[in-house]
Design a protein around this motif. Structure first.
Motif, PDB file in Angstrom:
ATOM      1  N   MET A   1       0.631  -1.193  -0.030  1.00 31.52           N
ATOM      2  CA  MET A   1       0.074   0.059   0.061  1.00 31.52           C
ATOM      3  C   MET A   1       0.899   1.179  -0.018  1.00 31.52           C
ATOM      4  O   MET A   1       1.998   1.363   0.641  1.00 31.52           O
ATOM      5  CB  MET A   1      -1.003   0.013   1.305  1.00 31.52           C
ATOM      6  N   GLN A   2       0.482   2.421  -0.941  1.00 29.53           N
ATOM      7  CA  GLN A   2       1.261   3.430  -0.618  1.00 29.53           C
ATOM      8  C   GLN A   2       0.354   4.822  -0.189  1.00 29.53           C
ATOM      9  O   GLN A   2      -0.893   4.585  -0.633  1.00 29.53           O
ATOM     10  CB  GLN A   2       1.730   3.817  -2.274  1.00 29.53           C
ATOM     11  N   LYS A   3       1.032   5.684   0.035  1.00 28.58           N
ATOM     12  CA  LYS A   3       0.333   7.110   0.466  1.00 28.58           C
ATOM     13  C   LYS A   3       1.155   8.141  -0.164  1.00 28.58           C
ATOM     14  O   LYS A   3       2.485   7.961  -0.281  1.00 28.58           O
ATOM     15  CB  LYS A   3       0.269   7.224   1.929  1.00 28.58           C
ATOM     16  N   ALA A   4       0.504   9.414  -0.758  1.00 30.10           N
ATOM     17  CA  ALA A   4       1.457  10.605  -1.025  1.00 30.10           C
ATOM     18  C   ALA A   4       0.889  11.674  -0.181  1.00 30.10           C
ATOM     19  O   ALA A   4       0.042  11.720   0.263  1.00 30.10           O
ATOM     20  CB  ALA A   4       0.821  10.900  -2.544  1.00 30.10           C
ATOM     21  N   ILE A   5       1.989  12.357   0.380  1.00 31.12           N
ATOM     22  CA  ILE A   5       1.798  13.480   1.165  1.00 31.12           C
ATOM     23  C   ILE A   5       2.563  14.364   0.839  1.00 31.12           C
ATOM     24  O   ILE A   5       3.604  14.265  -0.043  1.00 31.12           O
ATOM     25  CB  ILE A   5       1.857  13.040   2.752  1.00 31.12           C
ATOM     26  N   ILE A   6       2.035  15.663   1.052  1.00 32.17           N
ATOM     27  CA  ILE A   6       2.781  16.735   0.622  1.00 32.17           C
ATOM     28  C   ILE A   6       3.397  17.393   1.940  1.00 32.17           C
ATOM     29  O   ILE A   6       2.765  17.925   3.012  1.00 32.17           O
ATOM     30  CB  ILE A   6       1.845  17.684  -0.059  1.00 32.17           C
ATOM     31  N   VAL A   7       4.656  17.391   1.958  1.00 30.65           N
ATOM     32  CA  VAL A   7       5.452  17.918   3.080  1.00 30.65           C
ATOM     33  C   VAL A   7       5.660  19.416   2.862  1.00 30.65           C
ATOM     34  O   VAL A   7       6.139  19.809   1.935  1.00 30.65           O
ATOM     35  CB  VAL A   7       6.628  17.038   3.430  1.00 30.65           C
ATOM     36  N   SER A   8       5.559  20.290   3.910  1.00 31.72           N
ATOM     37  CA  SER A   8       5.671  21.556   3.964  1.00 31.72           C
ATOM     38  C   SER A   8       6.572  21.993   4.948  1.00 31.72           C
ATOM     39  O   SER A   8       6.484  21.532   6.054  1.00 31.72           O
ATOM     40  CB  SER A   8       4.302  22.553   3.672  1.00 31.72           C
TER      41      SER A   8
END
Length: 52
Positions: A1-8
């Motif tokens: 399973m994969q997830k995408a997150i945007i790190v700021s």
């Protein structure tokens, strides 16, 4: 399973690195990271793909 997150990241106090750290502590591993540039003042964004 994969997830995408945007790190700021704006400053040490204004970022969402805790979200990435929490996923890491739950056993998620970073498989890809891609810079998305900046969002104005000094904020830097990065697309991070994690998988478990």
């Amino acid at each position: 399973m994969q997830k995408a997150i945007i790190v700021s990241y704006l400053t040490e106090k204004r970022n969402n690195l805790e979200e990435l750290n929490e996923l890491s502590s739950q056993g998620w591993k970073v498989v890809s990271q891609s810079s998305m540039g900046s969002g104005g003042v000094n904020t830097v964004y990065s697309l991070v793909i994690v998988e478990k």
